[in-house]
Enzyme design. Structure first.
Site, PDB file in Angstrom:
ATOM      1  N   ASP A 121      39.790  59.941  -5.096  1.00  0.00           N
ATOM      2  CA  ASP A 121      40.479  60.275  -3.850  1.00  0.00           C
ATOM      3  C   ASP A 121      41.982  60.353  -4.088  1.00  0.00           C
ATOM      4  O   ASP A 121      42.511  59.646  -4.959  1.00  0.00           O
ATOM      5  CB  ASP A 121      40.196  59.223  -2.781  1.00  0.00           C
ATOM      6  CG  ASP A 121      38.740  59.235  -2.326  1.00  0.00           C
ATOM      7  OD1 ASP A 121      38.080  60.259  -2.519  1.00  0.00           O
ATOM      8  OD2 ASP A 121      38.293  58.211  -1.772  1.00  0.00           O
ATOM      9  N   TYR A 151      35.859  49.473 -10.817  1.00  0.00           N
ATOM     10  CA  TYR A 151      36.904  49.628  -9.809  1.00  0.00           C
ATOM     11  C   TYR A 151      37.445  48.268  -9.388  1.00  0.00           C
ATOM     12  O   TYR A 151      36.719  47.273  -9.361  1.00  0.00           O
ATOM     13  CB  TYR A 151      36.346  50.320  -8.558  1.00  0.00           C
ATOM     14  CG  TYR A 151      35.891  51.749  -8.759  1.00  0.00           C
ATOM     15  CD1 TYR A 151      36.782  52.807  -8.600  1.00  0.00           C
ATOM     16  CD2 TYR A 151      34.574  52.041  -9.096  1.00  0.00           C
ATOM     17  CE1 TYR A 151      36.370  54.118  -8.770  1.00  0.00           C
ATOM     18  CE2 TYR A 151      34.150  53.346  -9.266  1.00  0.00           C
ATOM     19  CZ  TYR A 151      35.053  54.380  -9.107  1.00  0.00           C
ATOM     20  OH  TYR A 151      34.642  55.681  -9.277  1.00  0.00           O
ATOM     21  N   ASP A 180      38.304  54.573   4.912  1.00  0.00           N
ATOM     22  CA  ASP A 180      39.485  53.931   4.338  1.00  0.00           C
ATOM     23  C   ASP A 180      40.578  53.917   5.391  1.00  0.00           C
ATOM     24  O   ASP A 180      40.390  54.424   6.510  1.00  0.00           O
ATOM     25  CB  ASP A 180      39.940  54.613   3.041  1.00  0.00           C
ATOM     26  CG  ASP A 180      40.330  56.079   3.241  1.00  0.00           C
ATOM     27  OD1 ASP A 180      40.623  56.491   4.385  1.00  0.00           O
ATOM     28  OD2 ASP A 180      40.351  56.820   2.245  1.00  0.00           O
ATOM     29  N   ARG A 221      34.417  53.349  -1.001  1.00  0.00           N
ATOM     30  CA  ARG A 221      34.759  53.373   0.427  1.00  0.00           C
ATOM     31  C   ARG A 221      33.560  52.989   1.274  1.00  0.00           C
ATOM     32  O   ARG A 221      33.669  52.227   2.242  1.00  0.00           O
ATOM     33  CB  ARG A 221      35.213  54.783   0.836  1.00  0.00           C
ATOM     34  CG  ARG A 221      36.618  55.152   0.430  1.00  0.00           C
ATOM     35  CD  ARG A 221      36.961  56.540   0.935  1.00  0.00           C
ATOM     36  NE  ARG A 221      36.256  57.596   0.225  1.00  0.00           N
ATOM     37  CZ  ARG A 221      35.681  58.635   0.786  1.00  0.00           C
ATOM     38  NH1 ARG A 221      35.664  58.759   2.109  1.00  0.00           N
ATOM     39  NH2 ARG A 221      35.112  59.572   0.064  1.00  0.00           N
TER      40      ARG A 221
END
Length: 308
Positions: free
Chosen positions: A39, A67, A81, A176
């Protein structure tokens, strides 16, 4: 032309396609592709393939990814988000009722496999249309759940209503959506506040290069030094060498029989092999089965020889 893979650090504000476009300009090379989108607000590891290395793009997207994310509890948005439109916001009483024990249980509940519904704001296609295009037009369509695996999940810091965690996950996992799902399980809503991709397969964030650093390497004529050759990403595959008698079959991308390998002893069915000729030229990845090595992905040495 450069051939291989570069470990690039994607900075905030860039799309993955933006990074590729910048690299085409920096390296003066058109044949470049990335191995999985991040993103625009996310940062971190983005392996980028050059020249013959672009054949790896579809293979590298299957690698697991690590992550570091921050989850904000008490809010839900349409994008899952904090950049999105707020759909729900918990009141002070709901936030005050949160306990570390409840949050920890809800986060760790998702360790292992689960069925995840992809977000509307994603590049997945339904009937030929990207979901984010439909979402921007105010439309929502049914999405089929997909099986994903969170193989590692640990809480790094908890300062409620925020939780910082590390996750190692399979291809196709949306962090997300994981944040959203954790919030739903707790019952107070949740949205991703920040995201860093710290690893993709063998590529770690500590070695990732920013665009500015790559420009400096170009000016010093040293970009070739940071291009990783295609065979280097398959170190887990056994290296084997073809005899001179099998060289022609190898050059044509044909199957190779066990008696044409100089080091076939101990090979087992389904073993993945890095195939070389007697001069050390890397030709590709093969799968061994019933005494025959069959090509999976070819990288001819002549495709790998040049640098820009």
């Amino acid at each position: 032309m450069y051939n291989g893979i570069m470990n690039v650090y994607k900075e905030a504000g860039y799309t993955s396609h933006d990074v590729v476009a910048r690299l085409r300009g920096i390296c003066k090379q058109k044949k470049i592709g990335h191995t999985g989108t991040l993103d625009p607000d996310a940062v971190g590891v983005l392996p980028v393939c050059f020249g013959s290395g672009t054949k790896l793009c579809d293979m590298l997207t299957d690698w697991d990814k690590e992550y570091i994310a921050t989850l904000r509890l008490g809010v839900s948005t349409d994008t899952q988000d904090l950049s999105g439109r707020v759909l729900f916001k918990a009141d002070k009483a709901q936030l005050a009722a949160l306990t570390k024990e409840r949050v920890e249980e809800s986060v760790l509940h998702f360790l292992g496999g689960y069925e995840q519904i992809p977000p509307m704001y994603s590049a997945l296609k339904v009937n030929g249309k990207k979901l984010y295009e439909l979402a921007r037009a105010g439309k929502e369509v049914e999405r089929r759940p997909r099986s994903v695996t969170i193989s590692e999940l640990e809480i790094l810091e908890m300062a409620l209503p925020e939780v910082r965690f590390r996750a190692v996950c399979s291809k196709g996992t949306y962090i997300r959506t994981l944040c959203h799902d954790i919030g739903e399980r707790i019952g107070c809503g949740g949205a991703m506040a920040s995201l860093t991709r710290s690893r993709v397969g063998i590529f770690g964030i500590g070695d990732a290069l920013r665009l500015q650093e790559i420009e400096k390497l170009r000016d010093e004529n040293n970009i070739a030094d940071v291009i990783i050759p295609p065979d280097a990403v398959f170190k887990e595959c056994r290296a084997v060498t073809v005899t001179p008698a099998g060289r022609r079959l190898l050059e044509n991308g044909n199957r190779i029989f066990a008696d044409m390998l100089t080091d076939a002893q101990g090979l087992r069915d389904q073993d993945m092999l890095r195939m070389y000729d007697e001069t050390g030229g890397f030709y590709g990845i093969y799968r061994y089965e019933a005494g025959v090595a069959k090509p999976v992905k070819m990288f001819l040495p002549k495709e790998q020889g040049g640098t820009g």
